[in-house]
Design a protein around this motif. Structure first.
Motif, PDB file in Angstrom:
ATOM      1  N   THR A  33     -32.432 -13.324 -34.304  1.00  0.00           N
ATOM      2  CA  THR A  33     -30.984 -13.185 -34.051  1.00  0.00           C
ATOM      3  C   THR A  33     -30.443 -14.440 -33.360  1.00  0.00           C
ATOM      4  OG1 THR A  33     -31.391 -12.064 -31.941  1.00  0.00           O
ATOM      5  CG2 THR A  33     -31.053 -10.654 -33.868  1.00  0.00           C
ATOM      6  N   SER A  34     -31.326 -15.158 -32.663  1.00  0.00           N
ATOM      7  CA  SER A  34     -30.881 -16.379 -31.977  1.00  0.00           C
ATOM      8  C   SER A  34     -30.507 -17.478 -32.978  1.00  0.00           C
ATOM      9  CB  SER A  34     -31.979 -16.890 -31.044  1.00  0.00           C
ATOM     10  OG  SER A  34     -33.167 -17.077 -31.787  1.00  0.00           O
ATOM     11  N   THR A  60     -26.849 -16.717 -33.945  1.00  0.00           N
ATOM     12  CA  THR A  60     -25.849 -17.158 -32.961  1.00  0.00           C
ATOM     13  C   THR A  60     -25.779 -18.691 -32.910  1.00  0.00           C
ATOM     14  OG1 THR A  60     -27.487 -16.708 -31.249  1.00  0.00           O
ATOM     15  CG2 THR A  60     -25.749 -15.123 -31.480  1.00  0.00           C
ATOM     16  N   CYS A  80     -23.688 -19.804 -35.744  1.00  0.00           N
ATOM     17  CA  CYS A  80     -22.268 -19.499 -35.455  1.00  0.00           C
ATOM     18  C   CYS A  80     -21.689 -20.593 -34.561  1.00  0.00           C
ATOM     19  CB  CYS A  80     -22.132 -18.138 -34.765  1.00  0.00           C
ATOM     20  SG  CYS A  80     -22.404 -16.748 -35.868  1.00  0.00           S
ATOM     21  N   HIS A  81     -22.450 -20.993 -33.535  1.00  0.00           N
ATOM     22  CA  HIS A  81     -21.970 -22.073 -32.656  1.00  0.00           C
ATOM     23  C   HIS A  81     -21.750 -23.345 -33.477  1.00  0.00           C
ATOM     24  CE1 HIS A  81     -23.483 -20.481 -28.485  1.00  0.00           C
ATOM     25  NE2 HIS A  81     -22.950 -19.523 -29.216  1.00  0.00           N
ATOM     26  N   ILE A 131     -18.626 -14.794 -31.821  1.00  0.00           N
ATOM     27  CA  ILE A 131     -19.776 -15.361 -31.097  1.00  0.00           C
ATOM     28  C   ILE A 131     -19.327 -16.583 -30.280  1.00  0.00           C
ATOM     29  CG2 ILE A 131     -22.019 -16.516 -31.380  1.00  0.00           C
ATOM     30  CD1 ILE A 131     -22.180 -13.506 -31.921  1.00  0.00           C
ATOM     31  N   ASP A 181     -29.012 -21.380 -27.019  1.00  0.00           N
ATOM     32  CA  ASP A 181     -27.774 -21.738 -26.336  1.00  0.00           C
ATOM     33  C   ASP A 181     -27.970 -22.980 -25.468  1.00  0.00           C
ATOM     34  OD1 ASP A 181     -24.973 -20.794 -25.439  1.00  0.00           O
ATOM     35  OD2 ASP A 181     -26.041 -21.318 -23.604  1.00  0.00           O
ATOM     36  N   GLY A 239     -25.613 -10.810 -25.554  1.00  0.00           N
ATOM     37  CA  GLY A 239     -26.136 -10.320 -26.835  1.00  0.00           C
ATOM     38  C   GLY A 239     -27.605  -9.952 -26.784  1.00  0.00           C
TER      39      GLY A 239
END
Ligand code: SAM
Length: 291
Positions: free
Chosen positions: A20-21, A24, A27-28, A79, A110, A174
């Motif tokens: 799932t990371s 995200t 998305c970033h 996100i 992140d 999340g």
């Protein structure tokens, strides 16, 4: 807790919760590559570009979708908005406590430290060893930036941060919904016990999505729409924003945030939806003082 060892060729098998990371991260990257970025996470562009080649041979639908930047624009927006809001929580905390300690639980890829570094903060990123091994190709530890390769549920990682005086800000963006409720409760109680005066900012889902027809809708979205694996499902949630206060008398609810709050004046209908409890409290962020 393990030390991460970079393996230049390794990439995660798609489908599991760790993957799932990647979603995200992309998305970033898609937000950063867009005309009007919300988050401006340029580091994510560099990381996604490195992953593109590694995902090229994958036959997995999710891997192919993210590599081809086929992610629904509303997911990308949400996100990016969420990450920006968590940046703001950190900036507000550091405004009061410039030497504070920030712990990003379930950090994925992140790069918040790069975005919020005030030159004084002690920042910890924690995720599963397989994620931290890949992360270490892109992020280097320093005297103020630290990575912890551990499951959240192996509480020995707490010892790694307990040498600091704090105050502490714990983030779980999340993440908690993928963990069993008893474990989330145990963790929050432990943090309350060990770090009085600290703050917690975490995303939660409404408990109603954990059973019956609602659960089937969630599973449809995660597995059929996003193509995550069968074991990636929501395992815990809250009924309302104050619920964690019931877990320990010392926990105090401070505020909450929903995506709808960040649309501001853009769309009237979204401003109206903000006030519909059923919608506002589907998946949202809660902010507590612990102890
Ligand atoms: C949806 S991603 C969010 C990543 C990041 N917080 C973000 O918003 O970009 C969920 C993250 O939680 C991590 N995670 C899930 N279960 C975990 C566990 N038991 N221990 C450590 N990390 C976990 C996954 O590896 C993944 O990186």
């Amino acid at each position: 807790m393990t030390t991460s060892h970079p393996d230049e060729d390794a990439i995660l098998p798609p489908g599991g919760v760790a993957f799932t990371s990647f979603l995200t991260l992309y998305c970033h990257a898609m937000d950063a590559e867009s005309k009007h970025p919300i988050l401006h996470d340029t580091k994510s562009i560099e990381i996604a570009a490195a992953f593109d080649g590694m995902l090229a041979d994958s036959v997995d639908t999710l891997a192919q979708n993210i590599r081809s930047r086929r992610i629904r624009s509303d997911i990308v927006t949400h996100i990016a908005m969420r990450a920006k809001k968590y940046d703001e929580y950190v900036q507000e905390f550091l405004g009061t406590f410039p030497h504070g300690v920030v712990v990003n639980i379930g950090c994925g890829f992140d790069s918040r430290f790069v975005r919020i570094d005030n030159g004084l903060v002690q920042y910890y990123d924690l995720d599963l060893p397989e994620i931290m091994a890949i992360r270490s190709r892109f992020f280097t530890d320093s005297d103020r930036y630290h990575s912890i390769a551990s499951s959240i549920l192996e509480f020995s990682w707490i010892n790694a941060i307990s040498g600091h005086h704090g105050p502490f800000l714990f983030l779980a963006e999340g993440v908690f919904m993928y963990l069993p409720e008893n474990d989330v409760r145990d963790l929050v109680r432990r943090l309350t016990q060990m770090f009085p005066g600290s703050e917690l900012v975490c995303e939660v889902v409404n408990k109603k999505w954990l059973s019956g027809i609602y659960r089937r809708i969630v599973e449809f979205k995660l597995q059929r729409e996003l193509h995550l694996g069968l074991d990636v499902t929501y395992q815990s949630g809250l009924a309302h924003s104050n619920e964690m206060e019931e877990w320990d008398l010392r926990i105090r609810f401070l505020d909450d945030w929903s995506y709808l709050d960040s649309y501001q004046g853009r769309f009237l209908w979204l401003r109206v939806l903000r006030h519909v409890q059923f919608i506002r409290y589907t998946q949202w962020t809660v902010h507590y003082r612990l102890g």
